[in-house]
Write an enzyme that holds these catalytic residues in place. Structure first.
Site, PDB file in Angstrom:
ATOM      1  N   GLY A  94       0.618   7.441  -1.302  1.00 33.22           N
ATOM      2  CA  GLY A  94       1.211   6.999  -0.218  1.00 33.22           C
ATOM      3  C   GLY A  94       1.633   5.592  -0.863  1.00 33.22           C
ATOM      4  O   GLY A  94       1.084   5.191  -1.997  1.00 33.22           O
TER       5      GLY A  94
ATOM      6  N   GLN B 186       4.591  -3.117  -1.312  1.00 34.63           N
ATOM      7  CA  GLN B 186       3.863  -2.713  -2.660  1.00 34.63           C
ATOM      8  C   GLN B 186       4.818  -2.729  -3.991  1.00 34.63           C
ATOM      9  O   GLN B 186       4.401  -2.619  -4.943  1.00 34.63           O
ATOM     10  CB  GLN B 186       2.900  -1.330  -2.491  1.00 34.63           C
ATOM     11  CG  GLN B 186       1.806  -1.307  -1.913  1.00 34.63           C
ATOM     12  CD  GLN B 186       1.025  -0.189  -1.501  1.00 34.63           C
ATOM     13  OE1 GLN B 186       1.277   0.815  -1.146  1.00 34.63           O
ATOM     14  NE2 GLN B 186       0.136  -0.227  -2.600  1.00 34.63           N
TER      15      GLN B 186
ATOM     16  N   CYS C 222      -6.566   1.761  -3.919  1.00 33.45           N
ATOM     17  CA  CYS C 222      -5.053   1.283  -3.368  1.00 33.45           C
ATOM     18  C   CYS C 222      -4.152   1.002  -4.672  1.00 33.45           C
ATOM     19  O   CYS C 222      -4.624   0.473  -5.501  1.00 33.45           O
ATOM     20  CB  CYS C 222      -5.316   0.068  -2.551  1.00 33.45           C
ATOM     21  SG  CYS C 222      -3.479  -0.769  -2.053  1.00 33.45           S
ATOM     22  N   LEU C 223      -3.139   1.231  -4.848  1.00 38.48           N
ATOM     23  CA  LEU C 223      -2.173   1.241  -5.888  1.00 38.48           C
ATOM     24  C   LEU C 223      -1.910  -0.311  -6.328  1.00 38.48           C
ATOM     25  O   LEU C 223      -1.988  -0.784  -7.345  1.00 38.48           O
ATOM     26  CB  LEU C 223      -0.754   1.618  -5.838  1.00 38.48           C
ATOM     27  CG  LEU C 223      -0.586   3.130  -5.665  1.00 38.48           C
ATOM     28  CD1 LEU C 223       0.846   3.495  -5.276  1.00 38.48           C
ATOM     29  CD2 LEU C 223      -1.299   3.811  -6.737  1.00 38.48           C
TER      30      LEU C 223
ATOM     31  N   HIS D  18      -3.924   3.271   6.372  1.00 33.00           N
ATOM     32  CA  HIS D  18      -3.796   2.451   5.134  1.00 33.00           C
ATOM     33  C   HIS D  18      -2.758   2.245   4.805  1.00 33.00           C
ATOM     34  O   HIS D  18      -2.348   0.726   4.553  1.00 33.00           O
ATOM     35  CB  HIS D  18      -4.458   3.296   4.064  1.00 33.00           C
ATOM     36  CG  HIS D  18      -4.390   2.688   2.371  1.00 33.00           C
ATOM     37  ND1 HIS D  18      -5.341   2.273   1.870  1.00 33.00           N
ATOM     38  CD2 HIS D  18      -3.164   2.413   1.722  1.00 33.00           C
ATOM     39  CE1 HIS D  18      -4.976   1.410   0.818  1.00 33.00           C
ATOM     40  NE2 HIS D  18      -3.606   1.441   0.744  1.00 33.00           N
ATOM     41  N   GLU D  19      -1.554   3.008   4.928  1.00 37.87           N
ATOM     42  CA  GLU D  19      -0.083   2.247   4.852  1.00 37.87           C
ATOM     43  C   GLU D  19       0.465   1.438   5.944  1.00 37.87           C
ATOM     44  O   GLU D  19       1.169   0.345   5.873  1.00 37.87           O
ATOM     45  CB  GLU D  19       0.932   3.615   4.752  1.00 37.87           C
ATOM     46  CG  GLU D  19       0.459   4.469   3.458  1.00 37.87           C
ATOM     47  CD  GLU D  19       0.358   3.721   2.160  1.00 37.87           C
ATOM     48  OE1 GLU D  19       1.130   2.675   2.067  1.00 37.87           O
ATOM     49  OE2 GLU D  19      -0.504   4.135   1.331  1.00 37.87           O
TER      50      GLU D  19
ATOM     51  N   HIS E 191      -0.794  -1.899   5.415  1.00 34.25           N
ATOM     52  CA  HIS E 191       0.151  -2.621   4.365  1.00 34.25           C
ATOM     53  C   HIS E 191       1.185  -3.390   5.460  1.00 34.25           C
ATOM     54  O   HIS E 191       1.519  -4.338   4.853  1.00 34.25           O
ATOM     55  CB  HIS E 191       0.704  -1.608   3.403  1.00 34.25           C
ATOM     56  CG  HIS E 191      -0.318  -1.700   2.294  1.00 34.25           C
ATOM     57  ND1 HIS E 191      -0.650  -2.698   1.362  1.00 34.25           N
ATOM     58  CD2 HIS E 191      -0.765  -0.549   1.728  1.00 34.25           C
ATOM     59  CE1 HIS E 191      -1.479  -2.161   0.454  1.00 34.25           C
ATOM     60  NE2 HIS E 191      -1.457  -0.676   0.588  1.00 34.25           N
TER      61      HIS E 191
END
Length: 169
Positions: free
Chosen positions: A45, A50, A88-89, A130-131, A134
């Site tokens: 995702g 990001q 997380c990225l 999670h997204e 963000h």
């Protein structure tokens, strides 16, 4: 073309995003860039923040390996508190147990502006939360203790400096 992933605590990651109002070519281009960035980073995702774009859109990975976009999402309902391992990225190489909900109901738009509702549970509910976090200006480390957050912050600042040095070379 893939863009670099923004590393926490970059301000774009801690600022709530703006709603998407233009569902034209610019959004399609952004979604394509997000897809490339997510694939390159091997993510499940990615939120626009990001890659440094403060718009309310993200890609969410299903358990079957496919992805779908969520634009201007809202969580309508959540139930079944659960603690799950999360990464997380934007916080590379760090994973920790994070409080979430097992089941969520989400309302969102697609790339042409059409509204959808989705009830999800398990991994899909986890990725959605999670997204959407963000897009609300939160990173999963916000759910951790101040001590853990401080240790991660120190590591991420060192990583940011190392990445800046690499770019200069």
């Amino acid at each position: 073309m893939a863009r670099d992933i923004v590393i926490w605590p970059n301000k774009v990651l801690t600022t709530p995003t703006k709603p998407v109002t233009d569902f034209g070519e610019g959004l399609t281009k952004l979604l394509d860039e997000m897809t490339e960035s997510m694939k390159e980073a091997e993510g499940i995702g990615i939120a626009a923040t990001q890659i440094g774009v403060s718009l309310r859109c993200a890609w969410v990975g299903r358990e079957d390996g496919t992805f779908f976009e969520i634009i201007n999402p809202q969580i309508l309902d959540k139930s079944g508190p659960v603690v799950l391992e999360e990464g997380c990225l934007s916080v590379p190489d760090y994973f920790d147990k994070t409080p979430r909900f097992h089941k969520v109901k989400v309302k969102y738009q697609d790339r042409v502006g059409e509204w959808h509702e989705l009830e999800a549970e398990g991994r899909l509910a986890h990725v959605l939360q999670h997204e959407i976090d963000h897009l609300d200006g939160h990173v999963f480390v916000d759910h951790l203790s101040a001590l853990k957050r401080g240790l991660i912050l120190e590591k991420m600042r060192k990583l940011q400096k190392a990445l800046q040095r690499q770019k200069k070379e």
